[in-house]
Design a protein around this motif. Structure first.
Motif, PDB file in Angstrom:
ATOM      1  N   VAL A   1       0.839  -1.201   0.000  1.00  0.00           N
ATOM      2  CA  VAL A   1       0.000   0.000   0.000  1.00  0.00           C
ATOM      3  C   VAL A   1       0.874   1.251   0.000  1.00  0.00           C
ATOM      4  CG1 VAL A   1      -1.745   1.309   1.288  1.00  0.00           C
ATOM      5  CG2 VAL A   1      -1.868  -1.196   1.212  1.00  0.00           C
ATOM      6  N   ARG A   2       0.573   2.165  -0.930  1.00  0.00           N
ATOM      7  CA  ARG A   2       1.226   3.475  -0.921  1.00  0.00           C
ATOM      8  C   ARG A   2       0.422   4.363   0.021  1.00  0.00           C
ATOM      9  NH1 ARG A   2       0.506   8.180  -4.103  1.00  0.00           N
ATOM     10  NH2 ARG A   2      -0.955   7.059  -5.431  1.00  0.00           N
ATOM     11  N   ILE A   3       1.094   4.863   1.077  1.00  0.00           N
ATOM     12  CA  ILE A   3       0.378   5.649   2.092  1.00  0.00           C
ATOM     13  C   ILE A   3       0.127   7.073   1.577  1.00  0.00           C
ATOM     14  CG2 ILE A   3       0.498   6.578   4.436  1.00  0.00           C
ATOM     15  CD1 ILE A   3       0.163   3.548   4.371  1.00  0.00           C
ATOM     16  N   LEU A   4      -1.101   7.554   1.805  1.00  0.00           N
ATOM     17  CA  LEU A   4      -1.449   8.939   1.459  1.00  0.00           C
ATOM     18  C   LEU A   4      -1.448   9.823   2.708  1.00  0.00           C
ATOM     19  CD1 LEU A   4      -4.472   8.280  -0.939  1.00  0.00           C
ATOM     20  CD2 LEU A   4      -2.156   8.955  -1.609  1.00  0.00           C
ATOM     21  N   ALA A   5      -1.938   9.281   3.807  1.00  0.00           N
ATOM     22  CA  ALA A   5      -2.046  10.089   5.038  1.00  0.00           C
ATOM     23  C   ALA A   5      -1.998   9.180   6.250  1.00  0.00           C
ATOM     24  CB  ALA A   5      -3.357  10.873   5.039  1.00  0.00           C
ATOM     25  N   SER A   6      -1.431   9.714   7.337  1.00  0.00           N
ATOM     26  CA  SER A   6      -1.375   8.931   8.582  1.00  0.00           C
ATOM     27  C   SER A   6      -1.538   9.836   9.790  1.00  0.00           C
ATOM     28  CB  SER A   6      -0.037   8.198   8.681  1.00  0.00           C
ATOM     29  OG  SER A   6       0.060   7.547   9.938  1.00  0.00           O
ATOM     30  N   GLY A   7      -2.480   9.499  10.647  1.00  0.00           N
ATOM     31  CA  GLY A   7      -2.637  10.217  11.903  1.00  0.00           C
ATOM     32  C   GLY A   7      -1.512   9.849  12.862  1.00  0.00           C
ATOM     33  N   VAL A   8      -1.161  10.807  13.733  1.00  0.00           N
ATOM     34  CA  VAL A   8      -0.139  10.560  14.755  1.00  0.00           C
ATOM     35  C   VAL A   8      -0.875  10.225  16.047  1.00  0.00           C
ATOM     36  CG1 VAL A   8       1.789  11.554  16.039  1.00  0.00           C
ATOM     37  CG2 VAL A   8       1.458  12.149  13.624  1.00  0.00           C
ATOM     38  N   CYS A   9      -0.856   8.930  16.406  1.00  0.00           N
ATOM     39  CA  CYS A   9      -1.622   8.431  17.554  1.00  0.00           C
ATOM     40  C   CYS A   9      -0.678   8.252  18.739  1.00  0.00           C
ATOM     41  CB  CYS A   9      -2.285   7.112  17.176  1.00  0.00           C
ATOM     42  SG  CYS A   9      -3.201   6.306  18.495  1.00  0.00           S
ATOM     43  N   HIS A  10      -1.235   8.332  19.944  1.00  0.00           N
ATOM     44  CA  HIS A  10      -0.402   8.226  21.138  1.00  0.00           C
ATOM     45  C   HIS A  10       0.299   6.876  21.240  1.00  0.00           C
ATOM     46  CE1 HIS A  10       0.810   8.555  25.358  1.00  0.00           C
ATOM     47  NE2 HIS A  10       0.740   9.860  25.146  1.00  0.00           N
ATOM     48  N   THR A  11      -0.290   5.840  20.681  1.00  0.00           N
ATOM     49  CA  THR A  11       0.302   4.502  20.754  1.00  0.00           C
ATOM     50  C   THR A  11       1.667   4.456  20.053  1.00  0.00           C
ATOM     51  OG1 THR A  11      -1.908   3.562  20.836  1.00  0.00           O
ATOM     52  CG2 THR A  11      -0.136   2.052  20.269  1.00  0.00           C
ATOM     53  N   ASP A  12       1.854   5.260  19.007  1.00  0.00           N
ATOM     54  CA  ASP A  12       3.161   5.310  18.340  1.00  0.00           C
ATOM     55  C   ASP A  12       4.219   5.893  19.269  1.00  0.00           C
ATOM     56  OD1 ASP A  12       2.360   4.398  15.692  1.00  0.00           O
ATOM     57  OD2 ASP A  12       1.208   6.255  15.625  1.00  0.00           O
ATOM     58  N   LEU A  13       3.807   6.927  20.020  1.00  0.00           N
ATOM     59  CA  LEU A  13       4.732   7.543  20.977  1.00  0.00           C
ATOM     60  C   LEU A  13       5.107   6.532  22.063  1.00  0.00           C
ATOM     61  CD1 LEU A  13       6.142  10.153  21.940  1.00  0.00           C
ATOM     62  CD2 LEU A  13       4.055  10.707  23.200  1.00  0.00           C
ATOM     63  N   SER A  14       4.106   5.780  22.547  1.00  0.00           N
ATOM     64  CA  SER A  14       4.368   4.773  23.575  1.00  0.00           C
ATOM     65  C   SER A  14       5.306   3.695  23.041  1.00  0.00           C
ATOM     66  CB  SER A  14       3.054   4.134  24.035  1.00  0.00           C
ATOM     67  OG  SER A  14       2.219   5.101  24.630  1.00  0.00           O
ATOM     68  N   ALA A  15       5.079   3.238  21.831  1.00  0.00           N
ATOM     69  CA  ALA A  15       5.937   2.202  21.229  1.00  0.00           C
ATOM     70  C   ALA A  15       7.365   2.724  21.105  1.00  0.00           C
ATOM     71  CB  ALA A  15       5.397   1.790  19.864  1.00  0.00           C
ATOM     72  N   LYS A  16       7.487   3.957  20.633  1.00  0.00           N
ATOM     73  CA  LYS A  16       8.792   4.584  20.436  1.00  0.00           C
ATOM     74  C   LYS A  16       9.535   4.734  21.764  1.00  0.00           C
ATOM     75  CE  LYS A  16       9.158   9.132  19.582  1.00  0.00           C
ATOM     76  NZ  LYS A  16      10.292  10.005  19.882  1.00  0.00           N
ATOM     77  N   ASN A  17       8.785   5.026  22.825  1.00  0.00           N
ATOM     78  CA  ASN A  17       9.405   5.231  24.135  1.00  0.00           C
ATOM     79  C   ASN A  17       9.637   3.932  24.896  1.00  0.00           C
ATOM     80  OD1 ASN A  17       9.676   7.968  23.833  1.00  0.00           O
ATOM     81  ND2 ASN A  17       7.711   8.456  24.807  1.00  0.00           N
ATOM     82  N   GLY A  18       9.258   2.793  24.302  1.00  0.00           N
ATOM     83  CA  GLY A  18       9.505   1.508  24.953  1.00  0.00           C
ATOM     84  C   GLY A  18       8.510   1.174  26.046  1.00  0.00           C
ATOM     85  N   VAL A  19       7.357   1.877  26.085  1.00  0.00           N
ATOM     86  CA  VAL A  19       6.349   1.628  27.129  1.00  0.00           C
ATOM     87  C   VAL A  19       5.829   0.192  27.060  1.00  0.00           C
ATOM     88  CG1 VAL A  19       4.015   2.277  27.910  1.00  0.00           C
ATOM     89  CG2 VAL A  19       5.649   4.050  27.257  1.00  0.00           C
ATOM     90  N   PHE A  20       5.754  -0.376  25.854  1.00  0.00           N
ATOM     91  CA  PHE A  20       5.251  -1.748  25.692  1.00  0.00           C
ATOM     92  C   PHE A  20       6.392  -2.766  25.730  1.00  0.00           C
ATOM     93  CE2 PHE A  20       2.274   0.839  22.906  1.00  0.00           C
ATOM     94  CZ  PHE A  20       1.363   1.048  23.926  1.00  0.00           C
ATOM     95  N   GLY A  21       7.571  -2.309  26.147  1.00  0.00           N
ATOM     96  CA  GLY A  21       8.718  -3.219  26.197  1.00  0.00           C
ATOM     97  C   GLY A  21       9.761  -2.807  25.172  1.00  0.00           C
ATOM     98  N   THR A  22      10.933  -3.383  25.338  1.00  0.00           N
ATOM     99  CA  THR A  22      12.035  -2.991  24.455  1.00  0.00           C
ATOM    100  C   THR A  22      12.222  -3.985  23.308  1.00  0.00           C
ATOM    101  OG1 THR A  22      13.511  -4.110  25.988  1.00  0.00           O
ATOM    102  CG2 THR A  22      13.305  -1.737  26.235  1.00  0.00           C
ATOM    103  N   GLU A  23      11.394  -5.046  23.307  1.00  0.00           N
ATOM    104  CA  GLU A  23      11.464  -5.971  22.174  1.00  0.00           C
ATOM    105  C   GLU A  23      10.751  -5.345  20.981  1.00  0.00           C
ATOM    106  OE1 GLU A  23      10.094  -9.906  23.111  1.00  0.00           O
ATOM    107  OE2 GLU A  23      11.148  -9.818  25.029  1.00  0.00           O
ATOM    108  N   GLY A  24      11.133  -5.760  19.808  1.00  0.00           N
ATOM    109  CA  GLY A  24      10.441  -5.263  18.615  1.00  0.00           C
ATOM    110  C   GLY A  24      11.188  -4.163  17.901  1.00  0.00           C
ATOM    111  N   PHE A  25      12.134  -3.497  18.568  1.00  0.00           N
ATOM    112  CA  PHE A  25      12.902  -2.463  17.882  1.00  0.00           C
ATOM    113  C   PHE A  25      13.767  -3.104  16.805  1.00  0.00           C
ATOM    114  CE2 PHE A  25      11.626  -0.216  21.650  1.00  0.00           C
ATOM    115  CZ  PHE A  25      11.523   1.100  21.258  1.00  0.00           C
ATOM    116  N   PRO A  26      14.004  -2.461  15.700  1.00  0.00           N
ATOM    117  CA  PRO A  26      13.451  -1.175  15.291  1.00  0.00           C
ATOM    118  C   PRO A  26      11.994  -1.266  14.819  1.00  0.00           C
ATOM    119  CG  PRO A  26      14.848  -2.075  13.552  1.00  0.00           C
ATOM    120  CD  PRO A  26      14.946  -3.014  14.711  1.00  0.00           C
ATOM    121  N   PHE A  27      11.223  -0.225  15.197  1.00  0.00           N
ATOM    122  CA  PHE A  27       9.828  -0.113  14.779  1.00  0.00           C
ATOM    123  C   PHE A  27       9.690   0.768  13.544  1.00  0.00           C
ATOM    124  CE2 PHE A  27       8.885  -1.004  19.341  1.00  0.00           C
ATOM    125  CZ  PHE A  27       7.961  -2.017  19.174  1.00  0.00           C
ATOM    126  N   LEU A  28       8.794   0.369  12.658  1.00  0.00           N
ATOM    127  CA  LEU A  28       8.293   1.291  11.637  1.00  0.00           C
ATOM    128  C   LEU A  28       7.042   1.905  12.246  1.00  0.00           C
ATOM    129  CD1 LEU A  28       8.188   2.539   8.803  1.00  0.00           C
ATOM    130  CD2 LEU A  28       6.945   0.503   8.032  1.00  0.00           C
TER     131      LEU A  28
END
Ligand SMILES: [Zn+2]
Ligand SMILES: [Zn+2]
Length: 374
Positions: free
Chosen positions: A45-72
């Motif tokens: 899928v070619r992305i046209l638009a994406s909302g910035v949701c708080h869950t992305d910030l939590s994932a980026k900050n490692g709130v859900f754990g440090t596994e999974g990095f690097p995240f898209l």
């Protein structure tokens, strides 16, 4: 016509560009990455638009754990299908789609029992996106939308009318659906009832819109930020309460003739506001938990007797208990009819390079939603 992704090798892999979180707590970097061609059942899928949701910030900050990095990063997106893998029949190249992070498998114990909104084995693409140095990328919530292109399961693609704006449509993919669905499905708000909504950001104001659509007549927005209370009124709150002016439970009881509300929604993700939401219910009232609390949060001072006065319930809303194939088209139609004010939710349109600034604006409480336009 859509610009074609660049082919990198004989296997048809493409080079895309996106916001990648490599280390917990560090700013995301805008990098090129590689996507293999869609496998069976998958879609590029070619992305046209994406909302910035708080869950992305939590994932980026490692709130859900440090596994999974690097995240898209990114999981609230709309785009255009560019390629499909073998056996895909629900979408075709050229279709405009909203991406869903729940795609019921049809085979788990919940799907088989007629509860696909609880699917425990939601479909995702194989993990075949990687950084230029070969590290496997984890797309947030199995999607990844802060990018030019992403790879998803085709059942995560829900078509929409391309005449509708992708910025507004993208929001249906997470925050708006979560809020409206919490009102319609988790709570099942009935006409003529009273509700209180704790937290009047993007999700909370979507709860307010959902309650209004369901016919609630007393809608109380609760937030410590006067700007958010102003937004709540614009979305349909009939009353607002600022806990900095005094006990919000007492204020809600005063507004409702001393009784409390039929439905209380918690859209913050904190123990203290959850307790306030539980205590602000009328007898037999429902409390719906939407905000995702951190792993350390506990409810220690909950008097269990509060549920034995005359019944009542505490419910958890997960993605608004929605069924994307049923509900995304419904919300898109309500937007078209002017009944769902998504234009007001899109507070700011930014570029991919400004993704970090989108997080900062959210942290400062300046936006309901920043939307990245690709
Ligand atoms: Zn399932
Ligand atoms: Zn989200």
């Amino acid at each position: 016509m859509a610009e074609s992704p660049e082919t990198t090798n004989g296997n048809g892999a493409i080079v895309a560009r996106g916001a990648i979180a490599r280390e917990p707590g560090q700013p995301a970097t805008i990098e090129e990455f590689v996507i293999d061609p869609p496998g069976p059942g998958e879609a590029l899928v070619r992305i046209l638009a994406s909302g910035v949701c708080h869950t992305d910030l939590s994932a980026k900050n490692g709130v859900f754990g440090t596994e999974g990095f690097p995240f898209l990063l990114g999981h609230e997106g709309a785009g255009v299908v560019e390629q499909v893998g073998e056996g895909v029949t629900n979408v075709a190249p050229g279709d405009h789609v909203i991406l869903a992070w729940r795609a019921p498998c049809g085979a788990c114990r919940f799907c088989l029992a007629g509860q696909p909104h609880l699917c425990a084995a939601s479909l995702n693409a194989e993990k075949r996106m990687r950084t230029m140095d070969g590290e496997t990328l984890t797309p947030v919530l199995g999607i990844g939308t802060f990018c030019t292109h992403t790879l998803v399961h085709s059942k995560q693609c829900i078509p929409y009318d391309p005449a509708l704006p992708p910025e507004q449509m993208s929001l249906i993919g997470c925050g708006v659906m979560t809020g409206v669905g919490a009102a319609l499905y988790t709570a099942g708000v009935r006409p003529g009832t009273s509700v209180a909504v704790f937290g009047c950001g993007g999700v909370g104001n979507s709860v307010i819109m959902g309650c209004r659509l369901a016919g609630a007549t007393t809608i109380i927005g609760v937030d410590i930020d006067p700007r958010k209370l102003e937004w709540a009124r614009e979305f349909g709150a009939t009353h607002t309460v600022n806990p900095q002016d005094g006990d919000p439970v007492e204020a809600i009881k005063a507004i409702t003739g001393g009784h409390g509300v039929n439905y209380a929604f918690e859209a913050v993700g904190r123990a203290d506001t959850t307790l306030q939401a539980i205590l602000s219910r009328d007898l037999a009232g429902t409390c719906v938990m939407i905000g995702v609390a951190g792993p350390q949060a506990t409810l220690e001072e909950l008097p269990l007797g509060k549920f034995f006065d005359l019944g009542g319930s505490l419910r958890v809303s997960w993605y608004g208990d929605c069924l994307p194939t049923r509900d995304f088209p419904l919300l898109a139609d309500w937007y078209r009819q002017g009944r769902l004010d998504l234009d007001r939710v899109v507070t700011r349109i930014i570029s991919l390079e400004e993704a970090e600034e989108g997080f900062h604006a959210m942290e400062r409480g300046e936006t309901l939603r920043s939307v990245i336009r690709l």
